[in-house]
Design a protein around this motif. Sequence first.
Motif, PDB file in Angstrom:
ATOM      1  N   SER A 148       6.569  -0.681  -8.255  1.00 52.99           N
ATOM      2  CA  SER A 148       7.176  -0.221  -7.014  1.00 52.99           C
ATOM      3  C   SER A 148       6.815  -1.219  -5.916  1.00 52.99           C
ATOM      4  CB  SER A 148       6.620   1.173  -6.670  1.00 52.99           C
ATOM      5  OG  SER A 148       7.176   1.632  -5.454  1.00 52.99           O
ATOM      6  N   LEU A 197       0.803  -1.233   0.000  1.00 56.12           N
ATOM      7  CA  LEU A 197       0.000   0.000   0.000  1.00 56.12           C
ATOM      8  C   LEU A 197       0.831   1.275   0.000  1.00 56.12           C
ATOM      9  CD1 LEU A 197      -2.656  -1.152   2.656  1.00 56.12           C
ATOM     10  CD2 LEU A 197      -2.818  -1.263   0.158  1.00 56.12           C
ATOM     11  N   HIS A 198       2.161   1.151  -0.033  1.00 50.99           N
ATOM     12  CA  HIS A 198       3.019   2.351  -0.019  1.00 50.99           C
ATOM     13  C   HIS A 198       2.950   3.050  -1.373  1.00 50.99           C
ATOM     14  CE1 HIS A 198       4.659  -0.199   3.179  1.00 50.99           C
ATOM     15  NE2 HIS A 198       5.023   0.934   3.767  1.00 50.99           N
ATOM     16  N   ASP A 199       2.665   4.349  -1.374  1.00 50.89           N
ATOM     17  CA  ASP A 199       2.570   4.998  -2.696  1.00 50.89           C
ATOM     18  C   ASP A 199       3.324   6.311  -2.829  1.00 50.89           C
ATOM     19  OD1 ASP A 199       0.942   6.773  -1.309  1.00 50.89           O
ATOM     20  OD2 ASP A 199      -0.785   6.563  -2.652  1.00 50.89           O
TER      21      ASP A 199
HETATM   22 CO1  B1M Z   1       5.502   1.059   5.882  1.00 51.90          CO
HETATM   23  N1  B1M Z   1       7.091  -0.072   6.003  1.00 51.90           N
HETATM   24  N2  B1M Z   1       4.419  -0.488   6.435  1.00 51.90           N
HETATM   25  N3  B1M Z   1       4.048   2.304   5.861  1.00 51.90           N
HETATM   26  N4  B1M Z   1       6.778   2.401   5.692  1.00 51.90           N
HETATM   27  C1  B1M Z   1       8.336   0.543   5.545  1.00 51.90           C
HETATM   28  C2  B1M Z   1       8.558   0.244   4.065  1.00 51.90           C
HETATM   29  C3  B1M Z   1       9.395  -0.176   6.497  1.00 51.90           C
HETATM   30  C4  B1M Z   1      10.793  -0.262   5.888  1.00 51.90           C
HETATM   31  C5  B1M Z   1       9.405   0.524   7.867  1.00 51.90           C
HETATM   32  C6  B1M Z   1      10.391  -0.113   8.795  1.00 51.90           C
HETATM   33  O1  B1M Z   1      10.098  -1.130   9.376  1.00 51.90           O
HETATM   34  N5  B1M Z   1      11.570   0.459   8.939  1.00 51.90           N
HETATM   35  C7  B1M Z   1       8.727  -1.593   6.690  1.00 51.90           C
HETATM   36  C8  B1M Z   1       9.091  -2.675   5.675  1.00 51.90           C
HETATM   37  C9  B1M Z   1      10.016  -3.708   6.231  1.00 51.90           C
HETATM   38  C10 B1M Z   1      10.353  -4.743   5.216  1.00 51.90           C
HETATM   39  O2  B1M Z   1       9.584  -5.171   4.414  1.00 51.90           O
HETATM   40  N6  B1M Z   1      11.589  -5.166   5.274  1.00 51.90           N
HETATM   41  C11 B1M Z   1       7.260  -1.223   6.625  1.00 51.90           C
HETATM   42  C12 B1M Z   1       6.216  -2.008   7.164  1.00 51.90           C
HETATM   43  C13 B1M Z   1       6.651  -3.226   7.947  1.00 51.90           C
HETATM   44  C14 B1M Z   1       4.865  -1.665   7.006  1.00 51.90           C
HETATM   45  C15 B1M Z   1       3.659  -2.450   7.492  1.00 51.90           C
HETATM   46  C16 B1M Z   1       3.739  -3.980   7.310  1.00 51.90           C
HETATM   47  C17 B1M Z   1       3.461  -2.064   8.959  1.00 51.90           C
HETATM   48  C18 B1M Z   1       2.380  -2.816   9.636  1.00 51.90           C
HETATM   49  O3  B1M Z   1       1.228  -2.649   9.304  1.00 51.90           O
HETATM   50  N7  B1M Z   1       2.775  -3.645  10.569  1.00 51.90           N
HETATM   51  C19 B1M Z   1       2.525  -1.841   6.669  1.00 51.90           C
HETATM   52  C20 B1M Z   1       2.304  -2.580   5.363  1.00 51.90           C
HETATM   53  C21 B1M Z   1       1.095  -2.086   4.615  1.00 51.90           C
HETATM   54  C22 B1M Z   1       1.059  -2.649   3.215  1.00 51.90           C
HETATM   55  O4  B1M Z   1       1.642  -2.081   2.351  1.00 51.90           O
HETATM   56  N8  B1M Z   1       0.387  -3.757   3.023  1.00 51.90           N
HETATM   57  C23 B1M Z   1       3.056  -0.471   6.409  1.00 51.90           C
HETATM   58  C24 B1M Z   1       2.259   0.668   6.225  1.00 51.90           C
HETATM   59  C25 B1M Z   1       2.734   1.953   6.023  1.00 51.90           C
HETATM   60  C26 B1M Z   1       1.850   3.206   5.993  1.00 51.90           C
HETATM   61  C27 B1M Z   1       0.507   2.956   5.284  1.00 51.90           C
HETATM   62  C28 B1M Z   1       1.613   3.650   7.389  1.00 51.90           C
HETATM   63  C29 B1M Z   1       2.794   4.253   5.314  1.00 51.90           C
HETATM   64  C30 B1M Z   1       2.606   4.344   3.788  1.00 51.90           C
HETATM   65  C31 B1M Z   1       1.773   5.548   3.382  1.00 51.90           C
HETATM   66  C32 B1M Z   1       1.781   5.740   1.899  1.00 51.90           C
HETATM   67  O5  B1M Z   1       2.670   5.305   1.170  1.00 51.90           O
HETATM   68  N9  B1M Z   1       0.757   6.427   1.428  1.00 51.90           N
HETATM   69  C33 B1M Z   1       4.148   3.635   5.578  1.00 51.90           C
HETATM   70  C34 B1M Z   1       5.346   4.365   5.492  1.00 51.90           C
HETATM   71  C35 B1M Z   1       5.212   5.864   5.314  1.00 51.90           C
HETATM   72  C36 B1M Z   1       6.606   3.732   5.553  1.00 51.90           C
HETATM   73  C37 B1M Z   1       7.990   4.382   5.579  1.00 51.90           C
HETATM   74  C38 B1M Z   1       8.184   4.969   6.945  1.00 51.90           C
HETATM   75  C39 B1M Z   1       8.259   5.449   4.518  1.00 51.90           C
HETATM   76  C40 B1M Z   1       8.028   5.026   3.063  1.00 51.90           C
HETATM   77  C41 B1M Z   1       8.117   6.233   2.157  1.00 51.90           C
HETATM   78  O6  B1M Z   1       7.106   6.757   1.720  1.00 51.90           O
HETATM   79  N10 B1M Z   1       9.348   6.723   1.873  1.00 51.90           N
HETATM   80  C42 B1M Z   1       8.912   3.127   5.315  1.00 51.90           C
HETATM   81  C43 B1M Z   1      10.281   3.271   5.945  1.00 51.90           C
HETATM   82  C44 B1M Z   1      11.331   3.573   4.922  1.00 51.90           C
HETATM   83  O7  B1M Z   1      11.156   3.446   3.728  1.00 51.90           O
HETATM   84  N11 B1M Z   1      12.471   3.919   5.401  1.00 51.90           N
HETATM   85  C45 B1M Z   1       8.052   1.984   5.641  1.00 51.90           C
HETATM   86  C46 B1M Z   1       9.577   7.912   1.074  1.00 51.90           C
HETATM   87  C47 B1M Z   1       9.554   7.547  -0.427  1.00 51.90           C
HETATM   88  C48 B1M Z   1       9.787   8.807  -1.243  1.00 51.90           C
HETATM   89  O8  B1M Z   1      10.614   6.653  -0.663  1.00 51.90           O
HETATM   90  O9  B1M Z   1       9.024   4.798  -1.328  1.00 51.90           O
HETATM   91  O10 B1M Z   1      11.511   4.356  -1.035  1.00 51.90           O
HETATM   92  P1  B1M Z   1      10.413   5.260  -1.430  1.00 51.90           P
HETATM   93  O11 B1M Z   1      10.601   5.633  -2.961  1.00 51.90           O
HETATM   94  C49 B1M Z   1      11.834   6.055  -3.510  1.00 51.90           C
HETATM   95  C50 B1M Z   1      12.692   4.919  -4.075  1.00 51.90           C
HETATM   96  O12 B1M Z   1      12.520   3.690  -3.400  1.00 51.90           O
HETATM   97  C51 B1M Z   1      12.346   4.876  -5.512  1.00 51.90           C
HETATM   98  O13 B1M Z   1      12.069   6.230  -5.831  1.00 51.90           O
HETATM   99  C52 B1M Z   1      11.455   6.879  -4.723  1.00 51.90           C
HETATM  100  C53 B1M Z   1      11.920   8.298  -4.679  1.00 51.90           C
HETATM  101  O14 B1M Z   1      13.303   8.435  -4.729  1.00 51.90           O
HETATM  102  N12 B1M Z   1      11.214   4.088  -6.003  1.00 51.90           N
HETATM  103  C54 B1M Z   1      11.164   3.687  -7.287  1.00 51.90           C
HETATM  104  C55 B1M Z   1      10.080   3.696  -5.400  1.00 51.90           C
HETATM  105  N13 B1M Z   1       9.303   3.047  -6.245  1.00 51.90           N
HETATM  106  C56 B1M Z   1       9.928   3.019  -7.428  1.00 51.90           C
HETATM  107  C57 B1M Z   1       9.543   2.482  -8.654  1.00 51.90           C
HETATM  108  C58 B1M Z   1      10.416   2.616  -9.716  1.00 51.90           C
HETATM  109  C59 B1M Z   1      11.653   3.261  -9.571  1.00 51.90           C
HETATM  110  C60 B1M Z   1      12.037   3.818  -8.354  1.00 51.90           C
HETATM  111  O15 B1M Z   1      10.011   2.089 -10.881  1.00 51.90           O
HETATM  112  C61 B1M Z   1      10.894   1.970 -11.854  1.00 51.90           C
END
Ligand code: B1M
Length: 212
Positions: free
Chosen positions: A147, A101-103
Amino acid sequence: MNEKLSELYNAILDGDVAGAKAGVQAALDAGLEPGLILADGMIAPMKEVGKRFEEGEYFVPEMLIAARAMQAGMSLLKPHLVGSDVKSAGKVAIGTVKGDLHDIGKNLVALMLEGAGFEIKDLGVDVAPEKFVEAITVDGVDIVAFSALLTTTMPNMKVTIDAIQQAGLRDKVKVIIGGAPVTEEYARQIGADGYSSDASRAVSLAQALLAA
Ligand code: B1M
């Protein structure tokens, strides 16, 4: 650069939503061509944001607010781009894979691609493999971008590639992947065409794949 465009450029670089809207409106009112407003006033500062991010001067929050400002400006500019001679860089269907669900990152990648002239079909979050298949058959996209933020949902990237393969469409589309736990090595393992670590590099990756 035209004074109106440099105001717009700086508003986007600073993540100033109101300034970006005002900048687009002022540039349109001044009679500037929409393609020029997009290229010099909006894509150029997003390129600079990407450069600053890669150099460690900007971080995710700055990228997000710049992207938001660009999106606000785009909402005003989009109607003026329709029918003008701006050529699409290609069509991309993007989504967060099934179960995830991360977007925020996915939206950022979509915005940066849109800013670089790609047509975006945003499939949202928790996207089932068949939705990606449908985007290829119905919308004729050139690229599908997956993603994933969870180690538990990463395997659904491979499941989706397999579904595309089984539908006989693998040679019709490029597959690019990204997200925090995803790596270049993983992309190779599952047979994706490319991996990008961030939104800015996703643009150069998409451009390079379509140019090849
Ligand atoms: Co979640 N979550 N989360 N979460 N969350 C993480 C990912 C986590 C690392 C946190 C942690 O434990 N440190 C962890 C995953 C652990 C793992 O799998 N190893 C985690 C977890 C465990 C969970 C839940 C399971 C928690 C629970 O319910 N027990 C749950 C799962 C829900 C589900 O998806 N089914 C969950 C839920 C959530 C929220 C809904 C609360 C919220 C998401 C809100 C939303 O997205 N609308 C959330 C958030 C915010 C995070 C963290 C804190 C931040 C993610 C984020 O938005 N980063 C995250 C911790 C972290 O990442 N350090 C975490 C900012 C974003 C700009 O970066 O998405 O990486 P990112 O995107 C980057 C690159 O990765 C890349 O470009 C982007 C910009 O540079 N990129 C791409 C991304 N997609 C791409 C596609 C491409 C190319 C590049 O296509 C070619």
